[in-house]
Design a protein around this motif. Structure first.
Motif, PDB file in Angstrom:
ATOM      1  N   GLU A 223       0.837  -1.207   0.000  1.00 13.55           N
ATOM      2  CA  GLU A 223       0.000   0.000   0.000  1.00 13.55           C
ATOM      3  C   GLU A 223       0.873   1.259   0.000  1.00 13.55           C
ATOM      4  O   GLU A 223       0.570   2.232  -0.693  1.00 13.55           O
TER       5      GLU A 223
ATOM      6  N   GLU B 246       2.129   1.942  -3.419  1.00 15.46           N
ATOM      7  CA  GLU B 246       1.048   2.461  -4.281  1.00 15.46           C
ATOM      8  C   GLU B 246       0.773   3.928  -3.970  1.00 15.46           C
ATOM      9  O   GLU B 246       0.559   4.737  -4.883  1.00 15.46           O
ATOM     10  N   ILE B 247       0.767   4.262  -2.683  1.00 10.27           N
ATOM     11  CA  ILE B 247       0.456   5.641  -2.279  1.00 10.27           C
ATOM     12  C   ILE B 247       1.550   6.590  -2.758  1.00 10.27           C
ATOM     13  O   ILE B 247       1.268   7.692  -3.225  1.00 10.27           O
TER      14      ILE B 247
ATOM     15  N   ALA C 223       0.899   7.145  -6.339  1.00 10.87           N
ATOM     16  CA  ALA C 223      -0.294   7.984  -6.536  1.00 10.87           C
ATOM     17  C   ALA C 223       0.035   9.440  -6.230  1.00 10.87           C
ATOM     18  O   ALA C 223      -0.461  10.350  -6.907  1.00 10.87           O
ATOM     19  N   ASP C 224       0.886   9.683  -5.244  1.00 17.19           N
ATOM     20  CA  ASP C 224       1.256  11.057  -4.902  1.00 17.19           C
ATOM     21  C   ASP C 224       2.047  11.704  -6.036  1.00 17.19           C
ATOM     22  O   ASP C 224       1.824  12.868  -6.377  1.00 17.19           O
TER      23      ASP C 224
ATOM     24  N   LEU D 213       1.691  11.113  -9.046  1.00 15.94           N
ATOM     25  CA  LEU D 213       0.764  11.383 -10.150  1.00 15.94           C
ATOM     26  C   LEU D 213      -0.015  12.685  -9.969  1.00 15.94           C
ATOM     27  O   LEU D 213      -0.702  13.129 -10.878  1.00 15.94           O
ATOM     28  N   ARG D 214       0.056  13.276  -8.779  1.00 14.94           N
ATOM     29  CA  ARG D 214      -0.669  14.530  -8.551  1.00 14.94           C
ATOM     30  C   ARG D 214       0.079  15.734  -9.098  1.00 14.94           C
ATOM     31  O   ARG D 214      -0.393  16.852  -9.013  1.00 14.94           O
TER      32      ARG D 214
ATOM     33  N   PRO E 225      -3.048   9.375   3.417  1.00 14.40           N
ATOM     34  CA  PRO E 225      -3.658   8.216   2.741  1.00 14.40           C
ATOM     35  C   PRO E 225      -3.271   6.884   3.383  1.00 14.40           C
ATOM     36  O   PRO E 225      -4.104   5.987   3.475  1.00 14.40           O
TER      37      PRO E 225
ATOM     38  N   VAL F 172      -5.911   4.113   4.588  1.00  7.62           N
ATOM     39  CA  VAL F 172      -5.890   2.758   4.039  1.00  7.62           C
ATOM     40  C   VAL F 172      -5.684   1.737   5.166  1.00  7.62           C
ATOM     41  O   VAL F 172      -6.334   0.686   5.198  1.00  7.62           O
TER      42      VAL F 172
ATOM     43  N   ARG G 290       0.667   2.640 -16.690  1.00 12.14           N
ATOM     44  CA  ARG G 290       1.675   3.140 -15.735  1.00 12.14           C
ATOM     45  C   ARG G 290       2.957   3.534 -16.471  1.00 12.14           C
ATOM     46  O   ARG G 290       3.633   4.481 -16.083  1.00 12.14           O
TER      47      ARG G 290
ATOM     48  N   LEU H 243      -3.275  10.161 -14.637  1.00  9.12           N
ATOM     49  CA  LEU H 243      -3.631   8.741 -14.573  1.00  9.12           C
ATOM     50  C   LEU H 243      -4.487   8.532 -13.333  1.00  9.12           C
ATOM     51  O   LEU H 243      -4.059   8.852 -12.220  1.00  9.12           O
TER      52      LEU H 243
ATOM     53  N   LEU I 296      -5.929   5.894 -10.952  1.00  8.04           N
ATOM     54  CA  LEU I 296      -5.687   4.483 -10.604  1.00  8.04           C
ATOM     55  C   LEU I 296      -6.971   3.806 -10.125  1.00  8.04           C
ATOM     56  O   LEU I 296      -7.983   4.461  -9.890  1.00  8.04           O
TER      57      LEU I 296
ATOM     58  N   HIS J 243      -5.843   5.520  -2.391  1.00  9.15           N
ATOM     59  CA  HIS J 243      -4.430   5.880  -2.508  1.00  9.15           C
ATOM     60  C   HIS J 243      -4.250   7.315  -2.990  1.00  9.15           C
ATOM     61  O   HIS J 243      -3.190   7.891  -2.845  1.00  9.15           O
ATOM     62  N   GLN J 244      -5.285   7.867  -3.608  1.00 10.34           N
ATOM     63  CA  GLN J 244      -5.109   9.141  -4.310  1.00 10.34           C
ATOM     64  C   GLN J 244      -5.737  10.332  -3.604  1.00 10.34           C
ATOM     65  O   GLN J 244      -5.462  11.470  -3.952  1.00 10.34           O
TER      66      GLN J 244
END
Lengths: 230, 458
Positions: free
Chosen positions: A140, A143-144, A147-148, A150-151, A168, A172, B287, B321, B323, B328-329
């Motif tokens: 997890e 993944e987090i 994801a961060d 991606l911001r 997050p 989770v 990804r 993207l 997910l 998580h986001q």
């Protein structure tokens, strides 16, 4: 860290591996002689290699970093390079023992072995959940972090770490704990009820040989420190 | 087998009833579909029947319910688990052991079953769900569908007469969906009472003996299932926003290649749909577009940048993207902050009125729409979506598809990975089918044939 294919280390009784890990841990804390610690670390490393684990490069780098830090901090505090090296060897043994056990033993086998020692079901199942939790947490967290990223661009390292990772991860983790507790009840778990054990691990001749070798290795390390001085 | 009389439920701290006087009678045996929009009370009803409400989730319950003669309000969850098996949506949170056989044995151990009787019970349960070939396999090596099958077997081994499944099709591919539905229908024929909570009514209705439809906590007449949504109309195309060039990808260095020599591109004003079974490489391919996966060979150009050498944060300034897991986001204290104050994005996706709420307090479907709204609020040139339809009822899905069509019409480049036939056909101007480690370009007609291949996933 896990192994691709089962080896003889995987087939050992979980309690045998626990005993060996306990012996190595106690000795690592008790030994002060560099050569004795080297013997102990050599034996533990040999066992690790026999288990043929897949070790991610990042994990190796992290372990090397920890050992380097331990050595560096000790050297700065005491100014004794020899003593600092001993500390690193000791930490090396301690760092290796638990991962070998974890990478070569299925969690359910561990709790079945502990159940045979008459530990209460509440304790053994709690251990199972903790055991399963760490890989989930690691997955997890990875993944987090992705994801961060991606911001997009973000300012402030601490703010980013807090909002982008810690918040997050906490969400989770709490969600996972809720769900797993619910799933446990739905699967009929009741800490007060009697549990049975399917396929309890059996001790074999391998365990006798392994424990004998453990005893020999421990004696050898102890002899290097105390026996050779006598 | 399942009866409820004027059953009502109000969560602690809430003003309205989540269930408002539901009366149902489900006879023994057969597959029953429990459908309804998000927030209509499906999960509340399922949790009541298992005893999760009121024993684990505090709520005021009125009326009566019985499951196989047992009152869930007066029996503990573990007592009810002898009568009802509940398969939660997130299978990962229900797995306790490393291999399939041990997983099935876990529930039997909890119930104190004699170990000598276990092999036969495990055999029967695994065979019943078509998972006997998975015996001895490590669960970590199984696909999502296979893992779900093992957890279902683990529930069945205890022999409960009633099974409840919460959105079991959410992450399954065509073959997984088809075989799970066939298994559930067979269990129904064998005399088990199977209740399936599912948004994708078009998939379950054909096999279900009956359908219950909830709306605002009350039983209602089921509207016709939506089998198709209006789709994209092609417009002028602009610059190339994403190009995969002879791309070879693997999960890690020791694994064989997952996808080999994939080449495809997406231009501004264009929509590409990725389809393929679980584990075919859809997510990995997306990804790679944001530099989260390093290609073994080939290259990816994302909005004019080399994805392998440009930091993901920099790529994310122009490409977004979304997910699969919204948890998580989402990281900000309010829904409004997640979309940078652009409240129109919330209302376009049916989230108006939620601006002041904490994102983690939303339902799964709402969270997923919020992650989409947050991505759109950054005005990306390229948008990649991984399974955007999960948790969406027909109404919410229509909103999502409409917004995505607008995005493409405004010159955005869209890539969507989905198992949902309706979404795929609505969004596909072009498609890429991932099969057997390679990708083939497909037209809309090919896409229809792809979904029809297994006959069931319509």
């Amino acid at each position: 860290m896990r192994s691709d294919r089962p080896t003889w280390v995987h087939r050992l009784h979980p309690l045998s591996k626990m005993v060996a890990a306990l012996v190595a841990t106690v000795l690592a804390l008790a030994l002060t002689d560099g050569a004795a610690l080297l013997v102990l670390l050599g034996c533990v490393t040999a066992l690790l290699l026999a288990a043929r684990p897949r070790v991610p490069t990042q994990l190796l780098a992290a372990a090397a970093l920890i050992l380097g830090l331990v050595m560096g901090v000790n050297y700065l505090a005491k100014g004794d390079l020899r003593d600092s090296a001993h500390y690193s060897l000791r930490v090396g043994v301690l760092l290796l023992c638990t991962p070998i056990l974890a990478a070569t033993t299925a969690p359910q086998d561990t709790i079945r072995a502990l159940a045979r020692c008459r530990l209460p079901a509440g304790v053994t199942v709690a251990l199972l959940l903790v055991w399963r939790f760490f890989p989930v947490l690691a997955r997890e967290a990875a993944e987090i972090r992705q994801a961060d990223r991606l911001r997009g661009p973000a300012r402030g390292l601490i703010r980013r770490w807090f909002r982008g990772f810690l918040v997050p991860l906490t969400g989770v983790t709490v969600g996972y704990a809720d769900q797993i507790a619910l799933a446990l009840e739905l699967r009929g778990f009741d800490p007060a009820a009697k549990r049975t054990v399917y396929r309890p691990p059996q001790a074999t001749w391998r365990d006798a040989v392994f424990l004998t070798l453990t005893l020999i290795a421990a004696t050898a390390a102890a002899w290097v420190q105390w026996g050779s001085r006598a | 087998m399942i009866t409820a009389h004027q059953l009502a439920c109000r969560y602690v701290g809430h003003d309205g009833d989540a269930l408002a006087g539901v009366t149902i009678e489900v006879p023994p045996g057969g597959l029953t579909l429990l459908a309804g929009p998000t927030g209509s009370g499906k999960s509340t009803l399922a949790n009541l029947l298992c005893g999760v409400i009121p024993h684990l989730v505090p709520a005021a319950v009125r009326g009566q319910a019985t499951v196989a003669g047992r009152d869930p309000c007066r029996s503990s969850v573990s007592e009810m688990s002898h009568t009802v098996g509940l398969l939660l949506q997130n299978v990962e949170c229900q797995v306790f052991c490393d291999d399939a056989e041990d997983e099935v044995a876990f529930g039997l151990e909890n119930r104190g079953v004699d170990p000598a009787d276990m092999p036969a019970l495990i055999d029967t349960a695994l065979r019943c769900v078509g998972a006997d070939r998975l015996r001895g396999r490590r669960l970590g090596t199984l696909s999502a569908g296979e893992r779900q099958r093992v957890v279902l077997a683990a529930l069945l081994a205890a022999g409960q007469p009633v099974l409840i499944l919460d959105e079991p099709l959410a992450y399954l591919d065509r073959s997984g969906t088809r075989s799970l539905l066939a298994t559930l229908a067979e269990l129904g024929r064998q005399g088990r009472t199977v209740l399936v909570l599912e948004h994708r009514r078009d998939l379950v209705r054909r096999l279900a003996a009956r359908e219950l439809f909830l709306d605002h906590g009350r039983l209602a007449d089921a509207p016709p299932a939506t089998e198709a949504f209006s789709g994209l109309i092609g417009g002028p195309l602009g610059q190339t926003r994403l190009a995969w060039q002879r791309l070879t990808l693997a999960w890690d260095r020791r694994q064989p290649a997952l996808l080999t020599e994939v080449s495809a591109s997406v231009r501004a004003g264009e929509s590409l749909v990725l389809v393929g079974d679980n584990g075919s490489g859809k997510t990995t391919l997306m990804r790679a577009a944001l530099g989260l996966v390093r290609p073994r060979a080939g290259s990816v150009m994302t909005c004019g940048h080399h994805a392998a050498t440009t930091p993901t944060r920099q790529l994310a300034a122009e490409a977004a993207l979304v997910l699969q897991s919204p948890d998580h986001q989402l990281q900000l204290p309010t829904v409004a902050e997640e979309v940078g104050g652009q409240l129109d994005e919330l209302s376009r996706l049916g989230l108006a009125g939620l601006a002041g709420r904490h994102p983690q307090s939303l339902s799964l479907g709402q969270k997923r729409r919020l992650t989409l709204a947050a991505a759109l609020a950054r005005r990306p040139k390229l948008l990649l979506l991984d399974e955007p339809t999960v948790g969406q009822d027909d109404g919410s899905l229509a909103l999502v598809l409409r917004r995505l069509i607008e995005f493409v019409a405004d010159g955005g480049a869209l890539v969507t990975a989905t198992h949902d036939r309706r979404a795929a056909l609505a969004l596909a101007q072009r498609a890429l089918i991932l099969e057997g480690g390679s990708a083939r370009h497909a037209s809309r007609r090919d896409l229809e044939l792809f979904f029809d291949d297994y006959g069931g996933d319509r």
